[in-house]
Every structure is written in C-alpha cells, then in structure tokens.
Design an enzyme around this catalytic site. Structure first.
Site, PDB file in Angstrom:
ATOM      1  CG  HIS A   1      -0.270  -0.136   2.544  1.00 27.67           C
ATOM      2  ND1 HIS A   1       0.065   1.319   3.280  1.00 27.67           N
ATOM      3  CD2 HIS A   1       0.093  -0.951   3.280  1.00 27.67           C
ATOM      4  CE1 HIS A   1       0.560   0.869   4.502  1.00 27.67           C
ATOM      5  NE2 HIS A   1       0.635  -0.440   4.531  1.00 27.67           N
TER       6      HIS A   1
ATOM      7  CG  ASP B   1      -3.010   3.785   2.392  1.00 30.96           C
ATOM      8  OD1 ASP B   1      -2.274   2.556   2.102  1.00 30.96           O
ATOM      9  OD2 ASP B   1      -4.147   3.794   3.380  1.00 30.96           O
TER      10      ASP B   1
ATOM     11  CG  ASP C   1       2.970   0.467   7.973  1.00 31.45           C
ATOM     12  OD1 ASP C   1       2.622  -0.412   7.107  1.00 31.45           O
ATOM     13  OD2 ASP C   1       2.199   0.684   8.948  1.00 31.45           O
TER      14      ASP C   1
ATOM     15  CD  GLU D   1      -2.827  -1.934   5.611  1.00 29.68           C
ATOM     16  OE1 GLU D   1      -2.827  -2.910   6.203  1.00 29.68           O
ATOM     17  OE2 GLU D   1      -2.493  -0.712   5.751  1.00 29.68           O
ATOM     18  CD  GLU D   2      -1.574   1.930   7.580  1.00 30.12           C
ATOM     19  OE1 GLU D   2      -2.368   1.522   8.408  1.00 30.12           O
ATOM     20  OE2 GLU D   2      -0.371   1.772   7.334  1.00 30.12           O
TER      21      GLU D   2
ATOM     22  CD  GLU E   1       1.175  -4.124   6.050  1.00 24.57           C
ATOM     23  OE1 GLU E   1       1.904  -3.399   6.790  1.00 24.57           O
ATOM     24  OE2 GLU E   1       0.249  -3.755   5.290  1.00 24.57           O
TER      25      GLU E   1
ATOM     26  CG  HIS F   1       0.607   2.974  12.370  1.00 21.28           C
ATOM     27  ND1 HIS F   1      -0.710   2.711  12.698  1.00 21.28           N
ATOM     28  CD2 HIS F   1       0.939   2.537  11.381  1.00 21.28           C
ATOM     29  CE1 HIS F   1      -0.894   1.881  11.403  1.00 21.28           C
ATOM     30  NE2 HIS F   1       0.192   1.859  10.675  1.00 21.28           N
TER      31      HIS F   1
END
Length: 376
Positions: free
Chosen positions: A66, A68, A99, A133-134, A162, A348
């Site tokens: 991903h 995003d 990520d 995805e997020e 991931e 994150h």
C-alpha cells in the site's frame, strides 16, 4: 546512495495520507513499465489501486502493498518534517518509511535487477498496490481481488511488504494472521434523575455484571500456529455529560483477535447467551474485519527461509501475531501468502524510521525469493 534508498526517499516525500496516493503509484508503474509490465489502473470511489503483471503464464508471484500512510500526528513533535525524509545515524526518517514505502522501494529494485538478469524467467511477476490499507479497506485490495477473481486471474504466491521484523530485518515472517471480529452493543435503560433511581434504570449498572462475565471467558487456548483468542473492550460511552442524569443507554465497542480454534459464529453465540442470561434489553451489530489465514508450509515459506538465511545470515521465525493485513483478502483465493518487511518498532509513531542498510538487505532478500520461485 542505492537505487532502493533513492526510490524510498521519493515515495516518502509524497504526502499520501490515506486514502491519498499522491503520485506514488504512477512512479511505481513507470518503473515497472520499463521492465515490461502491463499496468492496469483500478480506481474504486476515492481510492487508487493498480494491478501490474509481467508474463502470462503460471505460476504467478505477486508483490502486494500500500502507498497510503497514517496521519502524522502533531508536526511539532517530529524531529524533522515527516514528508521531507532525512537520514540520521544510518536511519531514514519519514512517515511511511517502515510502513510501507521502504518495502515498496525494495520490491521495485529487486524486480528490476531480477528481470534484467533473467528476462526469460518462468511464470509471471505481478503487483497489487492500493492506497486504502490504512483506512477502511473497502475500496482497496478487496475490490482488486474481486476484479481478478471475476476473470479467474489467480496468484500462486503473494508476498505482502508489511513490516514484519522485530530486531533484525527478516527475523520474523508473518505466515498468517488472526481473524478480527467487532461488535457494537447498545444496552437500553431508562433515563432519569440520580436522586430518584427507583424511577429510572441505569444501563451502566445493568451491563456491568454481563461485562464481568464476558471478560472472564476463555475463548480458546490457541494451537501450534496461533496464540489464544483475545478479547478487548475498546470503547464505553453513556450519559449526557451532566452529573445528575442517569443515562438512558450505554454503548460498548469490543473486538476479538481470534485463532482458528474458533470462528466468528461461535463468538457471537457466546455473547448472545450471556446477554440473555443477564436479561438485558439490547441491540447489537457485528462487523467481521477478516477471517484468520495461514500459510503453514509450501514453496513461498521455503523461498523466504532460504533467502533470509543466505542474504541476512540467520534463520527466520514464522509468526501469526499482530494485527490484520490485506493478506486476509488475498488468502481466500487459494494463494500462499507471507508478510515480510522491515522492523516494525516505529510504525504509526512520531519519528517513524527504517534502517538504510536494511532497505538494501530487504531488496536482496526479495530478489533471492524471485530466483528461488521463478528460476527453479
């Protein structure tokens, strides 16, 4: 500066806060087109996705990921601008570094080298990339998979980038994930004045014995591949904000991360039995985020083990811990699915970062996996 680092910096520089892509996918598709890939844009609602493939024959090895990223949080608490990547003490800082834009860069450069060295490889190489995805994951990978399934286009092996690693890149590979099931429970009472409780029914008081029973349930003991199912209450809300008003309803949100020893139907049945035992007046809604999946053995697991041992010099550990991933949408198609990426220690978080050296190691591991699967 390596090609992988260059590309990672380019991708991190793009403010692709979910569901935005900010040109990341175009950059990737341009690189893939130069390697002979056929690109297909698949936009659903406000989400950009693409499917890209080199070759028409089976077996199909797919890189999935991903573009995003999650929001940055307070900018003044970052040591540098999260969208102006900086290298400090061998670490590349920026939102999405771990990520998972570092993984995306490693995938592309691994593919470029492999295709240059082996233009006549067997089978096909594919990419399934989303910018959802997020976020809610409604118009991303799940929709692309539905499109592929409708035309019977299958993947044999899927490697999701991931961030799986813990202490060293490649020390942990996710070969499955627990299922995720959610509930929203509203328990009904009767609003009233706190001085006259006999004229009201406090739903917080009513639901408390039920919650005590619910948190005490042993859902299962796990198995050789999965840890025991876990249950967590994530939100409780009730009341008007005033101290002298008994609330009329109490809303509770909870989640299970569940193993293959149970299923979402059994979880729901247990909850309903307890609700009825306590005689509660309630409404409940269920949302299944994903069922558990497992790639216990096979060519993909073997290729990852060989590649990590040869490139990094140590054995990897297979794990099913952690949250959900888009692998949950791909595994039901019958594909073998693994997740392999950089360290997840800062994902994150403020000051997210990835080791510059690890990016090159990861790219080499990905390339070695392609060799194991598409040359032998």
């Amino acid at each position: 500066m390596s090609d992988t680092l260059d590309l990672a910096i380019d991708l991190i520089s793009r403010e692709s806060v979910t569901p935005e892509d900010a040109g990341c996918q175009e950059t990737m598709m341009n690189r893939l087109a130069a390697c002979g890939f056929a690109n297909e844009n698949l936009r659903f609602d406000d989400v950009d996705n693409f499917w890209s493939r080199r070759g028409t024959e089976a077996p199909v090895f797919c890189f999935a990921g991903h573009t995003d990223v999650v929001p940055t949080g307070p900018l003044d608490r970052w040591e540098s601008n999260p969208f102006k990547p900086e290298i400090r003490d061998g670490m590349l800082y920026g939102r999405g570094a771990a990520d998972m834009k570092g993984s995306l860069a490693a995938m592309i450069t691994a593919t470029e080298r492999f295709v240059a060295n082996h233009p006549d490889h067997k089978g096909s190489i594919a990419y399934l990339i989303t910018s959802d995805e997020e976020g809610p994951s409604i118009n991303g990978t799940v929709k692309v998979v539905e499109t592929l399934e409708a035309r019977n286009e299958k993947m044999d092996w899927c490697l999701v980038g991931e961030p799986s690693s813990t202490k060293q890149v490649g020390d942990v590979v996710k070969n499955g994930r627990r299922g995720s099931h959610n509930a929203r429970l509203v328990v009904k009472g009767k609003q009233g004045h706190v001085a006259y409780p006999h004229l009201a029914q406090n739903p917080v008081h009513l639901v408390t014995p039920f919650l005590n029973d619910l948190v005490a349930v042993e859902w299962d003991q796990g198995n050789d591949h999965f840890p025991p199912t876990t249950f967590q209450i994530s939100n409780i809300s009730a009341g008007t904000g005033a101290t002298n008003v008994i609330p009329g309803t109490c809303e509770i949100l909870f989640n299970w991360r569940y193993s293959t020893e149970t299923n979402h139907h059994k979880l729901e049945r247990t909850v309903k039995e307890l609700l009825d035992k306590h005689g509660l007046d309630y409404e409940i809604d269920w949302t299944l985020s994903g069922m558990p999946f497992l790639t216990a053995e096979g060519e993909l697991v073997d290729a990852a083990k060989v590649a990590i041992k040869e490139i990094a010099g140590y054995d990897t550990e297979l794990s099913t811990s952690g949250g959900t991933s888009d692998g949950r949408f791909i595994a039901p198609t019958g594909a073998q699915v693994l997740e392999l990426g950089p360290l997840n220690a800062t994902i994150h978080q403020l000051n997210e970062c990835v080791s510059v050296e690890d990016l090159d190691t990861l790219s080499a591991v990905y390339e070695r996996m392609l060799e194991e699967l598409l040359l032998n």
